[in-house]
Design an enzyme around this catalytic site. Structure first.
Site, short mmCIF file in Angstrom:
data_model
loop_
_atom_site.label_atom_id
_atom_site.label_comp_id
_atom_site.label_asym_id
_atom_site.label_seq_id
_atom_site.Cartn_x
_atom_site.Cartn_y
_atom_site.Cartn_z
N LYS A 266 0.83 -1.21 0.00
CA LYS A 266 0.00 0.00 0.00
C LYS A 266 0.87 1.26 0.00
O LYS A 266 0.64 2.18 -0.79
CB LYS A 266 -0.90 0.00 1.25
CG LYS A 266 -1.55 1.34 1.53
CD LYS A 266 -2.35 1.37 2.80
CE LYS A 266 -1.60 1.60 4.08
NZ LYS A 266 -1.33 2.98 4.48
N ASN A 267 1.87 1.30 0.88
CA ASN A 267 2.64 2.54 1.05
C ASN A 267 3.63 2.79 -0.08
O ASN A 267 4.28 3.83 -0.11
CB ASN A 267 3.34 2.56 2.41
CG ASN A 267 2.33 2.76 3.54
OD1 ASN A 267 1.18 3.11 3.29
ND2 ASN A 267 2.75 2.52 4.76
N CYS B 165 -4.21 12.47 13.94
CA CYS B 165 -4.96 11.25 13.66
C CYS B 165 -4.77 10.29 14.83
O CYS B 165 -4.15 10.64 15.83
CB CYS B 165 -4.55 10.63 12.34
SG CYS B 165 -2.99 9.77 12.42
N ARG C 284 1.26 14.13 13.60
CA ARG C 284 1.67 13.95 12.21
C ARG C 284 1.62 15.23 11.37
O ARG C 284 0.87 15.34 10.41
CB ARG C 284 0.84 12.84 11.55
CG ARG C 284 1.00 11.52 12.26
CD ARG C 284 0.27 10.42 11.58
NE ARG C 284 0.93 9.94 10.39
CZ ARG C 284 0.41 9.03 9.58
NH1 ARG C 284 -0.78 8.53 9.83
NH2 ARG C 284 1.06 8.62 8.52
N ASP D 77 5.15 0.32 11.99
CA ASP D 77 3.94 -0.35 11.45
C ASP D 77 3.83 -1.81 11.89
O ASP D 77 2.81 -2.45 11.61
CB ASP D 77 3.92 -0.27 9.91
CG ASP D 77 3.64 1.15 9.43
OD1 ASP D 77 3.17 1.98 10.24
OD2 ASP D 77 3.88 1.43 8.24
N ARG E 268 -8.44 -0.54 4.84
CA ARG E 268 -7.56 0.46 4.22
C ARG E 268 -6.22 -0.16 3.82
O ARG E 268 -5.54 0.37 2.95
CB ARG E 268 -7.29 1.61 5.20
CG ARG E 268 -8.50 2.46 5.49
CD ARG E 268 -8.08 3.70 6.27
NE ARG E 268 -6.79 4.13 5.80
CZ ARG E 268 -5.76 4.44 6.59
NH1 ARG E 268 -5.89 4.41 7.89
NH2 ARG E 268 -4.61 4.82 6.08
#
Ligand code: EPU
Length: 421
Positions: free
Chosen positions: A22-23, A116, A121, A306, A398
């Site tokens: 994803k990233n 968030c 961030r 992560d 997500r």
């Protein structure tokens, strides 16, 4: 809204194929804004964030089509320059459009992301870099408005290595006048993947993956055709699942070398990991009970933030006490209260969690607060005795492609249901 119901304590066994990262996919999709024409990005996972990014690109005037496993983005005509609040608040990676839009059209209006679930961030370092390259930046009604004639190269030092900050400036610098030097740049594999995609478009980038990156600006780039790297966080999550369930998993289509720090810690805690098939697969065998190991999250190649929540869950059933230090995000322990509801013994002081291993977790109703917290609750539920119900599953969607299907294929008992909560 959906929930996931898991019947835990099954020894999971079998094969899992890892999806594209994803990233890496999100910034490479954004890079298509730098060229005019049809761009093809292969191995793009089918995720909520990819759909959101598609919406954002369409909002800017691009054509976007998702076909199984690939995104086709037509950037011949860009008519917009705004990333609206609605999209930025659901996906912070939307801020990646500032650099490319400025470089290609000289104008970008992007909602300033608020805090968030994992921390404040800020994007001050993205904006500092663009200002140094000659952009004028104003803040109006919660939007960053950036304008420039042509960006010009400069030396940009990041106080903190920032992944999307490095990516944003690297994209902007590809079309700038002259040479840009990024110092203390992020070294994550996703930064390298983006640099490879940009180089194939004609960008002149040296040093991606190291702390100093040099980008010589060019006058134009050709549309991209690129295949995304495997998702190292999905890979790591499945390795942790093997550790948690005493399982035996063959994890294919991955890059074990992108997970060195995690593999070292998992091996030390008793998970047997063998890399195979020319560094494109690995086998993970879980122990009866893991040993306690300490971790400290760091920018790559350090232990990834992560994977902190998933590793902590594994440590919650270890045979000792483990110290987990989160140094990247100030609020990334939201999963702790949930895992404690399942019987974990964890206390937090400052950015440090002390995890005293218990012999087992017990199923409970738990609430996902962010993407990786959701993953840690899946790891917990798979290892726990009885039934675990994870609410607010949209966070998981997500970032994890076909997760129930992949879990069922290795013997997990999981069921997605509509949630009334
Ligand atoms: N930071 C600043 N100012 C900035 C930018 C960052 O102070 O202008 C700080 C952050 O607050 C944080 C640190 O620098 O303390 C590092 O943040 P970074 O900018 O590297 O994070 P990011 O680019 O916003 C990406 C991933 C995250 C991942 C982090 C760290 C994407 C789209 N997101 O975020 O992924 O946790 O790097 O590796 O690439 C996830 O996938 O669940 C996720 C949150």
């Amino acid at each position: 809204m959906d929930k996931l119901v898991i019947q835990g304590r099954k020894r999971l066994k079998g094969e899992v194929k890892i999806s594209g990262a994803k990233n890496a996919a999100l910034p490479v999709m954004v890079a298509s804004l730098l060229a005019s024409g049809e761009n093809v990005v292969n191995r793009v996972p089918n995720l909520a964030d990819v759909k959101t990014m598609g919406k954002l690109l369409v909002n800017l005037g691009a054509g976007f089509r998702y076909e199984p496993g690939r995104a086709v983005i037509n950037t011949e005509k860009l008519v917009g320059y705004t990333a609206p609040y609605d999209l930025v608040k659901t996906m912070r990676a939307s801020v990646l459009v500032i650099g490319p839009l400025l470089a290609r059209t000289g104008m970008a209006k992007v909602s300033l992301p608020g805090g968030c679930a994992i921390g404040a961030r800020p994007i001050n370092l993205h904006l500092m870099g663009l200002k140094k390259m000659g952009a004028e930046i104003d803040l109006e009604e919660g939007y960053v408005i950036a304008r420039c004639k042509r960006l010009r190269g400069d030396v940009i030092y990041f106080d903190i290595p920032t992944v999307t900050g490095t990516e944003n400036i690297m994209m902007a610098a590809s079309l700038a006048e002259g040479t840009t030097i990024l110092e203390n740049a992020a070294k994550e594999p996703e930064v390298v993947d983006l640099a490879n995609a940009l180089s194939a478009m004609g960008a002149k980038i040296r040093g991606a993956g190291e702390s100093i990156i040099e980008i010589k600006g060019v006058n134009g780039l050709r549309p991209l055709s690129h295949t995304i790297i495997p998702d190292r966080v999905e890979t790591g999550t499945f390795m942790t699942i093997a550790g948690m369930t005493g399982g035996d998993l063959l994890i294919k289509d991955c890059r074990p070398d992108h997970n060195d720090a995690l593999i070292t810690k998992l091996r030390e805690s008793g998970v047997i990991i063998e890399t195979m098939e020319n560094n494109t697969a690995l086998r993970a065998f879980g122990p009866d009970r893991p040993s306690a190991r300490d971790i400290k999250t760091m920018p790559y190649p350090g232990f990834p933030t992560d994977m902190q929540a998933q590793f902590m869950t594994l440590m919650s059933i270890s045979n000792g006490t483990s110290t987990i230090r989160e140094t990247i995000f100030e609020n990334r322990f939201m999963h702790v209260a949930e895992i404690k509801r399942m019987g974990a013994d964890i206390s937090i002081e400052g950015g440090i969690a002390t995890v005293r291993g218990v012999t087992k977790l017990k199923g409970a109703d738990v609430m996902a607060t962010d993407l990786r917290a959701s993953a840690s609750l899946i790891v917990a539920g798979l290892g726990a005795e009885g039934k675990t119900t994870i609410h607010r599953l949209y966070h998981l969607d997500r970032g994890y492609e076909r997760i129930e299907e992949k879990l069922r294929a290795i013997g997990a008992v999981v069921d997605r249901q509509r949630d009334v909560l």
